[in-house]
Write a protein that holds these residues in place. Structure first.
Motif, mmCIF file in Angstrom:
data_model
loop_
_atom_site.group_PDB
_atom_site.id
_atom_site.type_symbol
_atom_site.label_atom_id
_atom_site.label_comp_id
_atom_site.label_asym_id
_atom_site.label_seq_id
_atom_site.Cartn_x
_atom_site.Cartn_y
_atom_site.Cartn_z
ATOM 1 N N LEU A 106 0.890 -1.187 -0.040
ATOM 2 C CA LEU A 106 -0.162 0.021 0.068
ATOM 3 C C LEU A 106 0.866 1.135 -0.076
ATOM 4 C CD1 LEU A 106 -2.719 -1.372 2.626
ATOM 5 C CD2 LEU A 106 -3.072 -0.741 0.174
ATOM 6 N N PRO A 107 1.141 1.799 -1.038
ATOM 7 C CA PRO A 107 2.143 2.876 -1.338
ATOM 8 C C PRO A 107 1.795 4.058 -0.177
ATOM 9 C CG PRO A 107 1.577 2.169 -3.533
ATOM 10 C CD PRO A 107 0.410 1.441 -2.374
ATOM 11 N N GLY A 108 3.237 4.024 0.557
ATOM 12 C CA GLY A 108 3.122 5.252 1.341
ATOM 13 C C GLY A 108 2.594 5.032 2.868
ATOM 14 N N ARG A 109 2.036 3.390 2.846
ATOM 15 C CA ARG A 109 1.553 3.209 4.116
ATOM 16 C C ARG A 109 2.287 1.916 4.700
ATOM 17 N NH1 ARG A 109 -4.459 2.136 3.213
ATOM 18 N NH2 ARG A 109 -4.330 1.574 5.212
ATOM 19 N N MET A 110 2.187 0.813 4.003
ATOM 20 C CA MET A 110 2.883 -0.320 4.529
ATOM 21 C C MET A 110 2.865 -1.433 3.409
ATOM 22 S SD MET A 110 -0.155 -2.146 6.616
ATOM 23 C CE MET A 110 -1.838 -1.253 6.404
ATOM 24 N N ALA A 111 3.799 -2.383 3.646
ATOM 25 C CA ALA A 111 4.146 -3.537 2.708
ATOM 26 C C ALA A 111 4.076 -4.657 3.696
ATOM 27 C CB ALA A 111 5.448 -3.647 1.703
ATOM 28 N N THR A 112 3.535 -5.833 3.099
ATOM 29 C CA THR A 112 3.491 -7.026 3.936
ATOM 30 C C THR A 112 3.689 -8.296 3.095
ATOM 31 O OG1 THR A 112 1.711 -5.884 5.301
ATOM 32 C CG2 THR A 112 2.161 -8.433 5.689
ATOM 33 N N THR A 113 4.639 -9.240 3.527
ATOM 34 C CA THR A 113 4.823 -10.444 2.606
ATOM 35 C C THR A 113 3.914 -11.596 3.547
ATOM 36 O OG1 THR A 113 6.844 -9.654 1.979
ATOM 37 C CG2 THR A 113 6.282 -12.025 2.014
ATOM 38 N N TRP A 114 3.274 -12.369 2.776
ATOM 39 C CA TRP A 114 2.602 -13.538 3.409
ATOM 40 C C TRP A 114 3.345 -14.903 2.802
ATOM 41 C CZ3 TRP A 114 0.169 -9.224 2.246
ATOM 42 C CH2 TRP A 114 -0.743 -8.784 3.219
ATOM 43 N N THR A 115 3.739 -16.013 3.382
ATOM 44 C CA THR A 115 4.272 -17.008 3.127
ATOM 45 C C THR A 115 3.897 -18.081 3.681
ATOM 46 O OG1 THR A 115 6.534 -17.955 2.715
ATOM 47 C CG2 THR A 115 6.135 -16.767 4.780
ATOM 48 N N GLY A 116 3.696 -19.467 3.081
ATOM 49 C CA GLY A 116 3.012 -20.718 3.653
ATOM 50 C C GLY A 116 3.354 -21.647 2.361
ATOM 51 N N THR A 117 2.577 -22.789 2.801
ATOM 52 C CA THR A 117 2.479 -23.954 2.116
ATOM 53 C C THR A 117 1.088 -24.241 1.668
ATOM 54 O OG1 THR A 117 2.614 -25.916 3.466
ATOM 55 C CG2 THR A 117 4.722 -24.918 2.564
ATOM 56 N N LEU A 118 0.706 -24.933 0.670
ATOM 57 C CA LEU A 118 -0.614 -25.353 0.317
ATOM 58 C C LEU A 118 -0.457 -26.432 -0.893
ATOM 59 C CD1 LEU A 118 -1.360 -24.190 -2.542
ATOM 60 C CD2 LEU A 118 -1.902 -22.134 -1.310
ATOM 61 N N THR A 119 -1.676 -27.181 -0.977
ATOM 62 C CA THR A 119 -1.756 -28.037 -2.026
ATOM 63 C C THR A 119 -2.834 -27.863 -2.906
ATOM 64 O OG1 THR A 119 -0.843 -30.034 -0.337
ATOM 65 C CG2 THR A 119 -2.136 -30.725 -2.081
ATOM 66 N N PRO A 120 -2.519 -27.451 -4.102
ATOM 67 C CA PRO A 120 -3.430 -27.081 -5.209
ATOM 68 C C PRO A 120 -4.203 -28.148 -5.512
ATOM 69 C CG PRO A 120 -1.464 -26.303 -5.822
ATOM 70 C CD PRO A 120 -1.217 -27.209 -4.573
ATOM 71 N N GLY A 121 -5.360 -27.910 -5.775
ATOM 72 C CA GLY A 121 -6.410 -29.278 -6.468
ATOM 73 C C GLY A 121 -5.864 -29.530 -7.786
ATOM 74 N N THR A 122 -6.573 -30.587 -8.161
ATOM 75 C CA THR A 122 -5.868 -31.316 -9.589
ATOM 76 C C THR A 122 -6.063 -30.522 -10.692
ATOM 77 O OG1 THR A 122 -7.752 -32.572 -10.000
ATOM 78 C CG2 THR A 122 -5.900 -33.596 -8.666
ATOM 79 N N THR A 123 -7.156 -29.473 -10.711
ATOM 80 C CA THR A 123 -7.283 -28.522 -11.819
ATOM 81 C C THR A 123 -6.901 -27.125 -11.590
ATOM 82 O OG1 THR A 123 -9.594 -28.067 -11.259
ATOM 83 C CG2 THR A 123 -9.202 -30.173 -12.897
ATOM 84 N N ASP A 124 -6.261 -26.667 -10.437
ATOM 85 C CA ASP A 124 -6.047 -25.330 -10.170
ATOM 86 C C ASP A 124 -4.871 -25.124 -11.219
ATOM 87 O OD1 ASP A 124 -7.951 -24.881 -8.253
ATOM 88 O OD2 ASP A 124 -6.686 -25.519 -6.593
ATOM 89 N N THR A 125 -5.008 -23.723 -11.392
ATOM 90 C CA THR A 125 -3.508 -23.063 -12.016
ATOM 91 C C THR A 125 -2.803 -22.296 -11.151
ATOM 92 O OG1 THR A 125 -5.044 -21.290 -12.553
ATOM 93 C CG2 THR A 125 -4.975 -23.205 -14.469
ATOM 94 N N ARG A 126 -1.869 -21.741 -11.758
ATOM 95 C CA ARG A 126 -0.881 -20.846 -10.744
ATOM 96 C C ARG A 126 -2.030 -19.302 -10.429
ATOM 97 N NH1 ARG A 126 4.389 -19.628 -10.075
ATOM 98 N NH2 ARG A 126 4.955 -17.321 -9.946
ATOM 99 N N HIS A 127 -2.892 -19.159 -11.573
ATOM 100 C CA HIS A 127 -3.666 -17.908 -11.317
ATOM 101 C C HIS A 127 -4.648 -18.215 -10.219
ATOM 102 C CE1 HIS A 127 -6.112 -14.485 -12.078
ATOM 103 N NE2 HIS A 127 -7.036 -15.019 -12.091
ATOM 104 N N ASP A 128 -5.202 -19.322 -10.463
ATOM 105 C CA ASP A 128 -6.276 -19.660 -9.331
ATOM 106 C C ASP A 128 -5.519 -19.638 -7.881
ATOM 107 O OD1 ASP A 128 -8.132 -20.595 -11.399
ATOM 108 O OD2 ASP A 128 -7.357 -22.731 -11.275
ATOM 109 N N ILE A 129 -4.445 -20.082 -7.722
ATOM 110 C CA ILE A 129 -3.762 -19.777 -6.332
ATOM 111 C C ILE A 129 -3.538 -18.715 -5.986
ATOM 112 C CG2 ILE A 129 -1.945 -20.418 -5.069
ATOM 113 C CD1 ILE A 129 -3.983 -22.950 -5.798
ATOM 114 N N TYR A 130 -3.216 -17.748 -6.948
ATOM 115 C CA TYR A 130 -3.033 -16.380 -6.641
ATOM 116 C C TYR A 130 -4.380 -15.211 -6.294
ATOM 117 C CZ TYR A 130 -2.566 -11.536 -8.042
ATOM 118 O OH TYR A 130 -2.564 -9.996 -7.834
ATOM 119 N N ALA A 131 -5.516 -15.861 -6.978
ATOM 120 C CA ALA A 131 -6.642 -15.203 -6.612
ATOM 121 C C ALA A 131 -7.193 -15.832 -5.369
ATOM 122 C CB ALA A 131 -7.784 -15.600 -7.788
ATOM 123 N N PHE A 132 -6.940 -16.869 -5.202
ATOM 124 C CA PHE A 132 -7.389 -17.454 -3.854
ATOM 125 C C PHE A 132 -6.468 -16.934 -2.674
ATOM 126 C CE2 PHE A 132 -5.903 -20.291 -0.505
ATOM 127 C CZ PHE A 132 -6.978 -20.636 0.226
#
Length: 76
Positions: free
Chosen positions: A23-49
């Motif tokens: 958020l320019p001028g306010r803050m930046a935050t990083t999230w990190t973790g693990t997950l297991t995508p579904g068999t039909t999930d794409t990279r975009h699906d995970i990003y949107a999730f």
């Protein structure tokens, strides 16, 4: 004689992600973790999730800029 065992590690997902939002001028935050995508999930699906999950808890990040996004198999 007492026997002890080391606690077992929590199971990890098949993929590791890192997402940094700014958020320019306010803050930046990083999230990190693990997950297991579904068999039909794409990279975009995970990003949107991840964006939906973050903004459900922190609505101010709905308009944040994406600084970094990585999704890789969780292996060496």
């Amino acid at each position: 004689m007492a026997s002890t065992t080391a606690p077992t590690a929590a199971p990890q997902g098949t993929h590791h992600y890192v997402l940094t939002l700014d958020l320019p001028g306010r803050m930046a935050t990083t999230w990190t973790g693990t997950l297991t995508p579904g068999t039909t999930d794409t990279r975009h699906d995970i990003y949107a999730f991840l964006r939906r999950h973050i903004t459900a808890e922190l609505p101010e990040y709905g308009r944040a800029n994406v600084v970094f996004f990585a999704l890789e198999p969780n292996q060496l």
